[in-house]
Design an enzyme around this catalytic site. Structure first.
Site, PDB file in Angstrom:
ATOM      1  N   ARG A 128      -1.681   5.136  -4.764  1.00 48.37           N
ATOM      2  CA  ARG A 128      -0.629   4.262  -4.226  1.00 48.37           C
ATOM      3  C   ARG A 128      -0.762   4.261  -2.719  1.00 48.37           C
ATOM      4  NH1 ARG A 128       4.743   6.502  -4.892  1.00 48.37           N
ATOM      5  NH2 ARG A 128       4.584   6.834  -2.661  1.00 48.37           N
ATOM      6  N   GLU A 142       0.193   5.877   4.476  1.00 46.37           N
ATOM      7  CA  GLU A 142      -0.740   6.855   3.902  1.00 46.37           C
ATOM      8  C   GLU A 142      -1.254   6.331   2.572  1.00 46.37           C
ATOM      9  OE1 GLU A 142       0.538  10.435   2.084  1.00 46.37           O
ATOM     10  OE2 GLU A 142       2.294   9.520   1.200  1.00 46.37           O
ATOM     11  N   ASN A 144      -1.815   7.753  -1.224  1.00 45.87           N
ATOM     12  CA  ASN A 144      -1.608   8.858  -2.159  1.00 45.87           C
ATOM     13  C   ASN A 144      -2.722   8.805  -3.200  1.00 45.87           C
ATOM     14  OD1 ASN A 144       1.238   9.782  -1.344  1.00 45.87           O
ATOM     15  ND2 ASN A 144       1.440   7.567  -1.567  1.00 45.87           N
ATOM     16  N   SER A 149       3.691   8.390  -7.775  1.00 50.19           N
ATOM     17  CA  SER A 149       4.777   8.268  -8.749  1.00 50.19           C
ATOM     18  C   SER A 149       5.470   6.913  -8.684  1.00 50.19           C
ATOM     19  CB  SER A 149       5.780   9.390  -8.540  1.00 50.19           C
ATOM     20  OG  SER A 149       6.274   9.336  -7.241  1.00 50.19           O
ATOM     21  N   LYS A 309      -4.372  13.825   5.011  1.00 48.88           N
ATOM     22  CA  LYS A 309      -4.007  13.144   6.259  1.00 48.88           C
ATOM     23  C   LYS A 309      -5.164  13.213   7.271  1.00 48.88           C
ATOM     24  CE  LYS A 309       0.598  12.923   5.082  1.00 48.88           C
ATOM     25  NZ  LYS A 309       0.503  12.977   3.629  1.00 48.88           N
ATOM     26  N   LYS A 367       2.123  15.106  11.644  1.00 46.61           N
ATOM     27  CA  LYS A 367       1.983  15.338  10.200  1.00 46.61           C
ATOM     28  C   LYS A 367       1.062  16.514   9.887  1.00 46.61           C
ATOM     29  CE  LYS A 367       2.542  10.510   8.831  1.00 46.61           C
ATOM     30  NZ  LYS A 367       2.115   9.494   7.862  1.00 46.61           N
ATOM     31  N   GLU A 371       1.669  16.918   1.174  1.00 44.74           N
ATOM     32  CA  GLU A 371       2.095  15.740   0.443  1.00 44.74           C
ATOM     33  C   GLU A 371       3.480  15.976  -0.121  1.00 44.74           C
ATOM     34  OE1 GLU A 371       0.123  13.082   0.150  1.00 44.74           O
ATOM     35  OE2 GLU A 371      -1.404  14.133   1.299  1.00 44.74           O
ATOM     36  N   GLY A 372       4.149  14.888  -0.470  1.00 42.92           N
ATOM     37  CA  GLY A 372       5.367  15.021  -1.262  1.00 42.92           C
ATOM     38  C   GLY A 372       6.650  14.847  -0.478  1.00 42.92           C
ATOM     39  N   ARG A 453      10.461   1.195  -1.687  1.00 43.45           N
ATOM     40  CA  ARG A 453      11.471   2.239  -1.484  1.00 43.45           C
ATOM     41  C   ARG A 453      12.207   1.919  -0.209  1.00 43.45           C
ATOM     42  NH1 ARG A 453       8.172   7.550  -0.961  1.00 43.45           N
ATOM     43  NH2 ARG A 453       6.722   6.000  -0.175  1.00 43.45           N
TER      44      ARG A 453
END
Ligand code: ADP
Ligand code: MG
Length: 479
Positions: A128, A142, A144, A149, A309, A367, A371-372, A453
């Protein structure tokens, strides 16, 4: 001052009209699985609706289409990096000296590389790529490459917003809500991998957390796999279970769970250090076992590392994309969505980037290789952290990025056990991608739907699973 977008329809409701549409839409969400398990009142027997915004967010059509069209190229870029051992080794060399988690992943990668992976062995990528609008153009936040998800729930959010628009008397505008087949695409990808493995009895293994809050999204994937191919069984296990004897590797490198051969491993976990909790390292043993097996990994550890990253930052360096693609048009299209990314290695270039950020911390995001959500540093803290890290080799485990400032948009945010809030929001668009290939060739490469989102504009991060964002869908307009 940030720019503003206009809501797609009027959102000035009197309180009874608001109450009616909100109550009805919450029930729609609960009944169609736009839901998550509650962190506050966890019970395996109940779910709450997931936070959402009441009406879809206005989004420029041209930029949405640009991101959609770019996805197969993004997939190909990750594929090329993941299949370039030398590139990953050089790029992550310094990171590996200062970041134990990335180093541990890299050790597994090196181990299997040195043992020799056959050229015919396939890997799967279910990616994604996330974007935000900077003024009026999309910029990549970024990519993923593991546990991407929301493909399951976001296809329902598209339908939820169609329902809301009809309820509000705007059924004539539904063609501005683009079709979304994210779930079908990602599960189709896993089933394609399953077919390539070519063992009719073999199962698909989901690697999951001990407690899964985003259970509906994961179950939608499982049920969709059954729907597309009724003969394929999904098995869920945690890395801890597998590492404590829950899986074995036989002499032919088949991964076996309770007597069943595994064709495809789909990771929804394993991207964060706290997902490897045991002191004896049993979760790492499980990860190595999976990587050594001939099951098709979604993702393989090479795809996982290609999504770090640090790799993203190095790709943005002048001349790097040109080494990966010998096609100027492809390079230009990819570079067009990059924003400023800077190395913080302990050298002159890194010192310059650090000084620049200490002077104007609000312009950057700092950064780490994580992740997450919830790991980045913003605002004044950027300067503080960089000052602390002066002359410290650990600085190289971070990258620096220009802050992206999307336009604001007013919307109603709806969360469980909270009154509807009329707030200024900003959004992040995710485009899913599916790629399957071995080291010789790409066997499948496709765009796989989208998600949106949206967060309150004052929140630095808007992870829905992390509790800061809300689910949304784009309402496309010509600007
Ligand atoms: P993670 O792997 O934790 O998801 P991200 O790079 O996606 O890391 O950053 C997390 C969140 O931080 C994003 O979803 C976004 O809301 C915000 N963010 C990240 N990079 C930027 C940026 N350059 N400008 C503005 N916000 C950003
Ligand atoms: Mg992210």
């Amino acid at each position: 001052m940030s720019a503003r977008l206009e809501p797609c329809v009027s959102i000035d409701f009197d309180s009874s009209a608001l109450d009616e549409v909100v109550t009805k839409t919450k029930d729609w969400a609960l009944m169609h699985g736009v839901c998550m398990r509650s962190r506050q009142n966890f019970s395996p027997d109940s779910i709450n609706f997931a936070p959402f915004v009441l009406v879809p967010s206005t989004f420029p059509k041209k930029e949405f289409e640009k991101a959609i069209e770019l996805q197969t190229l993004v997939n190909e870029m990750i594929y090329r990096i993941a299949n370039n051992y030398e590139f990953l080794k050089t790029t992550l060399a310094i990171t590996n000296t200062v970041d134990p988690f990335t180093a541990q992943l890299f050790k597994i990668y090196t181990t299997v590389q040195e043992e020799g992976v056959s050229q015919e062995e396939c890997c799967g990528g279910l990616f994604r790529c996330d974007y935000m609008l900077d003024r009026d153009a999309v910029r990549q936040v970024e990519i993923n490459t593991i546990a991407s998800s929301f493909a399951g729930i976001c296809t329902r959010v598209t339908r939820l917003h169609r329902f809301v628009m009809q309820e509000l008397g705007h059924g004539d505008k539904l063609q501005q809500l683009p079709e979304n087949n994210a779930l079908e695409a990602l599960c189709g990808g896993m089933l394609k991998a399953w077919e390539i493995y070519n063992q009719p009895q073999a199962v698909i293994l989901f690697i999951v957390e001990d407690i899964t809050y985003n259970i509906c999204d994961q179950r939608f994937h499982e049920f969709e796999i059954r729907k597309q191919n009724p003969n394929v069984r999904v098995v869920r296990r945690s890395l801890t279970q597998l590492g404590r004897g829950g899986a074995v590797l036989d002499a032919e490198r088949k991964l076996i769970i309770d007597g069943q051969e595994v064709a495809v491993v789909y990771f929804r976990c394993g991207y964060a250090p706290d997902q490897y909790p045991s002191a004896d390292g049993c979760e790492w043993d499980a990860r190595l076992m999976i990587e050594r097996s001939k099951a098709i990994k979604c993702p393989s550890i090479s795809y996982h590392l290609a999504g770090t990253k640090k790799v993203q930052q190095v790709l943005a360096e002048p001349g790097f994309l040109e080494r990966i693609f010998d096609n100027a048009e492809k390079v230009a299209k990819l570079r067009d969505v990059f924003t400023g990314l800077y190395s913080l290695d302990l050298n002159e270039e890194g010192d310059r980037a650090a000084e620049m950020a200490i002077e104007n911390p609000e312009k950057y995001v700092l950064k780490p290789q994580r992740e997450g959500g919830g790991n980045n540093v913003y605002g004044k803290e950027v300067a503080e952290v960089l000052k602390q890290l002066k002359d410290n080799p650990e600085r190289a485990s971070y990258i620096l990025m220009d802050i992206i400032q999307p336009p604001l948009l007013r919307n109603w945010m709806i969360r469980p056990s909270t009154q509807p809030m009329l707030v200024d929001t900003l959004s992040e668009l995710g485009i899913f991608g599916v790629i399957i290939g071995n080291s010789k060739e790409i066997l499948h490469n496709s765009m796989g739907g989208h998600m949106l989102r949206t967060k309150i504009h004052t929140a630095n991060e808007g992870g829905v699973a992390a509790g800061l964002g809300a689910l949304d869908s784009p309402f496309l307009v010509d600007l």
